[in-house]
Design a protein around this motif. Structure first.
Motif, mmCIF file in Angstrom:
data_model
loop_
_atom_site.group_PDB
_atom_site.id
_atom_site.type_symbol
_atom_site.label_atom_id
_atom_site.label_comp_id
_atom_site.label_asym_id
_atom_site.label_seq_id
_atom_site.Cartn_x
_atom_site.Cartn_y
_atom_site.Cartn_z
ATOM 1 N N ARG A 142 5.286 24.623 31.205
ATOM 2 C CA ARG A 142 4.152 23.938 30.574
ATOM 3 C C ARG A 142 4.581 22.684 29.815
ATOM 4 O O ARG A 142 3.750 21.901 29.372
ATOM 5 C CB ARG A 142 3.447 24.879 29.587
ATOM 6 N N HIS A 143 5.897 22.497 29.621
ATOM 7 C CA HIS A 143 6.396 21.429 28.761
ATOM 8 C C HIS A 143 6.861 20.185 29.518
ATOM 9 O O HIS A 143 7.346 19.254 28.903
ATOM 10 C CB HIS A 143 7.567 21.942 27.912
ATOM 11 N N TYR A 144 6.766 20.182 30.835
ATOM 12 C CA TYR A 144 7.288 19.029 31.579
ATOM 13 C C TYR A 144 6.607 18.876 32.929
ATOM 14 O O TYR A 144 5.877 19.767 33.381
ATOM 15 C CB TYR A 144 8.808 19.165 31.780
ATOM 16 N N GLY A 155 -0.859 19.674 20.355
ATOM 17 C CA GLY A 155 -0.026 18.655 19.711
ATOM 18 C C GLY A 155 1.390 18.698 20.252
ATOM 19 O O GLY A 155 1.993 17.668 20.550
ATOM 20 N N HIS A 156 1.887 19.896 20.418
ATOM 21 C CA HIS A 156 3.238 20.068 20.957
ATOM 22 C C HIS A 156 3.341 19.533 22.394
ATOM 23 O O HIS A 156 4.229 18.745 22.713
ATOM 24 C CB HIS A 156 3.624 21.550 20.914
ATOM 25 N N TYR A 157 2.406 19.951 23.240
ATOM 26 C CA TYR A 157 2.471 19.509 24.646
ATOM 27 C C TYR A 157 2.285 17.996 24.752
ATOM 28 O O TYR A 157 2.936 17.330 25.558
ATOM 29 C CB TYR A 157 1.421 20.230 25.493
ATOM 30 N N GLU A 189 16.174 24.637 28.395
ATOM 31 C CA GLU A 189 16.602 24.620 26.999
ATOM 32 C C GLU A 189 16.167 23.287 26.417
ATOM 33 O O GLU A 189 16.610 22.244 26.853
ATOM 34 C CB GLU A 189 18.125 24.708 26.990
ATOM 35 N N GLU A 190 15.250 23.282 25.463
ATOM 36 C CA GLU A 190 14.867 21.968 24.933
ATOM 37 C C GLU A 190 14.612 22.029 23.449
ATOM 38 O O GLU A 190 14.162 21.104 22.828
ATOM 39 C CB GLU A 190 13.617 21.435 25.648
ATOM 40 N N TRP A 191 14.898 23.180 22.875
ATOM 41 C CA TRP A 191 14.540 23.330 21.482
ATOM 42 C C TRP A 191 15.785 23.255 20.629
ATOM 43 O O TRP A 191 16.751 23.958 20.839
ATOM 44 C CB TRP A 191 13.846 24.675 21.289
ATOM 45 N N ALA A 212 5.208 26.852 20.726
ATOM 46 C CA ALA A 212 5.268 26.687 22.182
ATOM 47 C C ALA A 212 6.714 26.748 22.674
ATOM 48 O O ALA A 212 6.988 27.309 23.732
ATOM 49 C CB ALA A 212 4.604 25.382 22.594
ATOM 50 N N ASP A 213 7.627 26.181 21.900
ATOM 51 C CA ASP A 213 9.036 26.252 22.293
ATOM 52 C C ASP A 213 9.603 27.656 22.085
ATOM 53 O O ASP A 213 10.439 28.117 22.848
ATOM 54 C CB ASP A 213 9.872 25.235 21.517
ATOM 55 N N LYS A 214 9.131 28.343 21.051
ATOM 56 C CA LYS A 214 9.605 29.714 20.821
ATOM 57 C C LYS A 214 9.163 30.643 21.956
ATOM 58 O O LYS A 214 9.887 31.548 22.336
ATOM 59 C CB LYS A 214 9.071 30.251 19.488
ATOM 60 N N LEU A 250 12.201 12.084 28.993
ATOM 61 C CA LEU A 250 13.021 13.125 29.623
ATOM 62 C C LEU A 250 12.221 14.386 29.957
ATOM 63 O O LEU A 250 12.748 15.305 30.563
ATOM 64 C CB LEU A 250 14.224 13.461 28.735
ATOM 65 N N HIS A 251 10.957 14.420 29.586
ATOM 66 C CA HIS A 251 10.108 15.544 30.002
ATOM 67 C C HIS A 251 9.385 15.235 31.309
ATOM 68 O O HIS A 251 8.505 15.968 31.734
ATOM 69 C CB HIS A 251 9.095 15.884 28.907
ATOM 70 N N SER A 252 9.774 14.125 31.959
ATOM 71 C CA SER A 252 9.094 13.745 33.196
ATOM 72 C C SER A 252 10.037 13.741 34.391
ATOM 73 O O SER A 252 9.744 13.145 35.409
ATOM 74 C CB SER A 252 8.484 12.344 33.039
ATOM 75 N N ALA A 305 3.101 15.762 22.486
ATOM 76 C CA ALA A 305 4.333 15.121 22.029
ATOM 77 C C ALA A 305 5.396 15.192 23.130
ATOM 78 O O ALA A 305 6.054 14.197 23.429
ATOM 79 C CB ALA A 305 4.832 15.789 20.749
ATOM 80 N N ASP A 306 5.534 16.346 23.754
ATOM 81 C CA ASP A 306 6.490 16.473 24.864
ATOM 82 C C ASP A 306 6.176 15.470 25.979
ATOM 83 O O ASP A 306 7.079 14.871 26.556
ATOM 84 C CB ASP A 306 6.459 17.895 25.457
ATOM 85 N N ALA A 307 4.898 15.311 26.290
ATOM 86 C CA ALA A 307 4.504 14.415 27.387
ATOM 87 C C ALA A 307 4.853 12.955 27.091
ATOM 88 O O ALA A 307 4.949 12.138 28.000
ATOM 89 C CB ALA A 307 3.011 14.539 27.664
HETATM 90 ZN ZN LIG Z 1 8.332 21.585 24.201
#
Ligand SMILES: [Zn+2]
Length: 276
Positions: free
Chosen positions: A34-36, A102-104, A272-274, A21-23, A112-114, A106-108
């Protein structure tokens, strides 16, 4: 019949694909948001937003321009895909969507993803994202207790996703405050140092800084990690139940990892989060 053997057998693939998802942020302009969810920017009442994305899209033209992130809806969208994959006994897709959700999830769980201040750029705390999300976990995970209780059925995934991101947002104050505190407690000369990462040497927060911040956070990172592990197990279980508890011993085993993403050498098309 239960799910554990299926996930155990495919753990390698799920691990590999968990960072896909990050790639995708490097090759797809739609991926980053989609990540925040920038809850500090959301002005509409949350009740009005707690409907599936396809309904919002049809009703409100504003949703098309929505730039504050869509993580709770994305979790719901991926969940539906996962249920369908289970229903079809499609091992490859089960693994792909399990890794993505699982990725989303974990990000949630990451405060800092909010927020639109996701890397401390508005409060002069640049670098806080990787400090919280990468430096602390990579140092402290071996000391954490990550055995969580049994997975539990989640009746309303969208509501659960909203609850999760709101909980993350509630922790944001401490995330920033404790970093400020660390900055004050530790002499400036000891803030940063050279650290080795793979075959690179980076100028980054010192061990002293990481330790101090971690102490002030008082178990927050461990707690969010535990919650996210519990959430991921529960979401997988729920999707399987919603699909009618298919017997996966009949599904065809996957042979190769197909979803390779040509991200190398590209620049990020979003946040940039990866941190590899
Ligand atoms: Zn992410």
């Amino acid at each position: 019949m239960d799910l554990i053997p299926f996930y155990k057998n495919n753990l390698h693939y799920i691990r590999e694909m968990a960072v896909n998802a990050d790639k995708r942020v490097y090759i797809d302009t739609a991926e980053s948001k989609r990540h925040y969810l920038d809850l500090d920017k959301v002005e509409l009442p949350q009740d009005s937003l707690m409907v599936p994305w396809y309904k919002l899209e049809k009703k409100q033209s504003l949703m098309r321009k929505w730039s504050f992130g869509i993580i709770p809806w994305q979790i719901d969208i991926t969940y539906r895909k996962l249920v369908k994959a289970f229903y079809n006994h499609d091992s490859e897709k089960i693994i792909k969507h399990s890794a993505d959700i699982g990725h989303y999830l974990a990000d949630a769980h990451v405060p800092l993803h909010s927020s639109s201040n996701y890397n401390g750029q508005f409060t002069n705390q640049m670098g806080i994202h990787a400090l919280w999300e990468t430096r602390i976990p990579e140092k402290y995970i071996p000391t954490y207790n990550l055995f969580v209780g049994k997975a539990a059925y989640i009746p309303d995934v969208l509501a659960f996703a909203w609850k999760t991101i709101n909980k993350s947002h509630n922790l944001l104050d401490s995330v920033f405050k404790m970093e400020m505190q660390t900055r004050q407690d530790i002499p400036a000369i000891q803030h940063k140092t050279y650290i080795v990462r793979g075959n690179q040497t980076l100028h980054n927060y010192s061990e002293t800084y990481v330790d101090h911040y971690h102490n002030l956070l008082d178990g927050m990172v461990e707690n969010r990690l535990r919650m996210s592990i519990q959430a991921i197990g529960s979401i997988w279980l729920s999707a399987w139940i919603d699909a009618g508890q298919p017997d996966l011993t009949k599904s065809k085993p996957i042979s190769v990892l197909q979803d390779t993403i040509p991200y190398k050498g590209k620049t990020s098309l979003g946040r940039e989060e990866w941190h590899e």
